[in-house]
Design a protein around this motif. Structure first.
Motif, short mmCIF file in Angstrom:
data_model
loop_
_atom_site.label_atom_id
_atom_site.label_comp_id
_atom_site.label_asym_id
_atom_site.label_seq_id
_atom_site.Cartn_x
_atom_site.Cartn_y
_atom_site.Cartn_z
N VAL A 142 8.78 -16.22 19.26
CA VAL A 142 9.28 -16.11 17.89
C VAL A 142 8.73 -14.82 17.32
N ILE A 143 9.64 -13.94 16.89
CA ILE A 143 9.26 -12.65 16.33
C ILE A 143 9.43 -12.73 14.81
N VAL A 144 8.39 -12.33 14.10
CA VAL A 144 8.33 -12.46 12.64
C VAL A 144 8.32 -11.06 12.02
N THR A 145 9.15 -10.87 11.01
CA THR A 145 9.16 -9.58 10.31
C THR A 145 7.87 -9.40 9.52
N PRO A 146 7.10 -8.34 9.82
CA PRO A 146 5.86 -8.10 9.07
C PRO A 146 6.12 -7.37 7.76
N SER A 147 5.11 -7.32 6.91
CA SER A 147 5.28 -6.76 5.57
C SER A 147 5.59 -5.27 5.59
N VAL A 158 -5.44 -4.09 6.51
CA VAL A 158 -6.30 -3.50 5.48
C VAL A 158 -6.52 -2.02 5.80
N THR A 159 -5.95 -1.17 4.98
CA THR A 159 -6.17 0.26 5.14
C THR A 159 -7.58 0.60 4.66
N LYS A 182 -5.35 6.97 3.77
CA LYS A 182 -4.11 6.78 3.01
C LYS A 182 -3.29 5.68 3.66
N ILE A 183 -2.39 5.09 2.87
CA ILE A 183 -1.51 4.04 3.38
C ILE A 183 -0.71 4.53 4.57
N THR A 184 -0.35 5.80 4.55
CA THR A 184 0.47 6.37 5.62
C THR A 184 -0.33 6.73 6.87
N PHE A 236 8.59 0.45 5.41
CA PHE A 236 8.83 0.23 3.99
C PHE A 236 7.90 1.12 3.17
N SER A 237 8.45 1.84 2.20
CA SER A 237 7.63 2.77 1.42
C SER A 237 6.55 2.06 0.61
N GLY A 238 6.76 0.77 0.30
CA GLY A 238 5.79 0.03 -0.48
C GLY A 238 4.77 -0.74 0.34
N ARG A 239 4.67 -0.44 1.63
CA ARG A 239 3.73 -1.16 2.51
C ARG A 239 2.29 -0.87 2.12
N VAL A 240 1.36 -1.71 2.60
CA VAL A 240 -0.05 -1.50 2.28
C VAL A 240 -0.85 -1.04 3.51
N TYR A 241 -0.19 -0.88 4.65
CA TYR A 241 -0.84 -0.34 5.85
C TYR A 241 0.22 0.21 6.78
N THR A 242 -0.20 1.02 7.74
CA THR A 242 0.69 1.56 8.76
C THR A 242 0.08 1.26 10.13
N PRO A 243 0.74 0.44 10.94
CA PRO A 243 0.15 0.05 12.23
C PRO A 243 0.51 1.01 13.35
N GLU A 244 -0.21 0.88 14.46
CA GLU A 244 0.23 1.49 15.71
C GLU A 244 1.50 0.77 16.17
N LEU A 245 2.17 1.37 17.12
CA LEU A 245 3.44 0.82 17.57
C LEU A 245 3.24 -0.31 18.58
#
Length: 321
Positions: free
Chosen positions: A87-92, A272-273, A278-280, A59-68
């Motif tokens: 149970v799999i939950v959609t993250p932000s 938390v970035t 950068k967020i990306t 999502f372009s409006g995310r606040v962090y980018t995780p590892e896969l």
């Protein structure tokens, strides 16, 4: 007109599993063996999947980018933990695109359920397809998004409950104790189950007397709310056993063991970035030993019958296994 979201929902509901060979996640695997008998049908009630972003863009409006983090790695995790269900939950990071969650669920088949994120653009037909794929609730993430204003949280909660009541799904909230206190009256009258993530946002160092924790306990005791005793490392800084979580866990379990579920929070994203990034930029996942984390459950719930409720019976009721 078929949107990308609708096409993905339809294909996953039909059982189509996409190829994920290019994913190269660095998610932790358990280092410590489980030291108690995990009952058959046990469920990890809080996980996430982060597949190949070329196929499942963030999502372009995310606040962090995780590892896969791939379904294959999750399967290895649960084999080590003796967990049959998930149970799999959609993250932000995906906004309201639940495709990655559906992909992970499809990889696990009938042993998986999911919790989706929606908005007012999500149609009833979208919800129908989500339900066919195994979604059983929606998540309001008021924490990662930094929503602390009850004037925002209350209407969002009310709107979510209104959409869920005809389907019998639950509303899951990732928030803090102050928000829980602010919506306590709404939760008490909710026509659908309400689930609070990660100890309801309680901070272990502040103990059971911290503001708002009594409200959380009251909601559990009333049977109107479930709490996930998950992500202990988010509540505590006393790694690796998070001993200051013991009073919180025991208070919640003691209030009503029929309203407690457990989860790893794998793959343990750091939302938390760092200020110099950068967020990306990719923020590494927390390296949590989920075997050692699971071994805290007998400390929190010494009675095997209570652990079976937490790991098997309560998830079966809440998620419809």
């Amino acid at each position: 007109m078929l949107t990308r979201r609708s096409m993905m929902l339809a294909s996953v509901a039909a059982g189509v599993i996409m190829n994920n060979r290019t994913a190269s996640a660095k998610a932790a695997q358990p280092a410590t063996p489980v030291n108690f008998d995990v009952p058959a049908g046990a469920c990890d009630c809080h996980t996430h999947i982060h597949p190949d972003p070329e196929k499942f863009p963030f999502f372009s409006g995310r606040v962090y980018t995780p590892e896969l983090a791939s379904p294959e790695e999750m399967t290895a995790l649960h084999k080590a933990l003796h967990m049959e269900r998930v149970v799999i939950v959609t993250p932000s990071i995906y906004g309201t695109d639940n495709s990655a969650t559906l992909f992970g669920m499809a990889a696990r088949g009938t042993t998986a359920r999911g919790v989706a994120v929606i908005d007012d653009k999500t149609s009833e037909s979208d919800l129908d397809l989500l339900g066919k794929a195994g979604i059983r609730g929606i998540r309001l993430n008021l924490a990662t998004g930094g929503v602390n204003d009850p004037n925002v949280g209350r209407p969002r909660f009310t709107a979510a409950v209104e959409r869920m009541k005809a389907r019998g799904w639950h509303a899951q909230l990732y928030t803090n104790l102050a928000m829980i206190s602010a919506i306590k009256d709404l939760v008490m009258t909710s026509p659908v189950p309400v689930v609070f993530d990660h100890f309801g946002g309680a901070q272990a160092a502040l103990g059971v007397e911290q503001p708002g924790f009594t409200d959380l306990v009251d909601l559990v005791k009333s049977g109107k709310a479930y709490v996930k005793i998950s992500g202990a490392y988010r509540a505590s800084k006393l790694a690796p056993d998070y001993t200051d979580c013991i009073p919180l866990a025991k208070a919640l379990i003691g209030a009503n063991p029929d309203r407690i579920v457990w989860g790893t929070d794998w793959p343990h994203p750091n939302s938390v970035t760092p200020p110099d990034k950068k967020i990306t930029d990719v923020t590494p996942l927390f390296q949590i030993d989920d075997g050692r984390l699971l071994n805290q459950l007998p400390v929190w719930a010494p009675d095997a019958a209570i652990r079976k409720k937490i790991l098997v019976d309560n998830p079966a009721q809440l998620y419809g296994f």
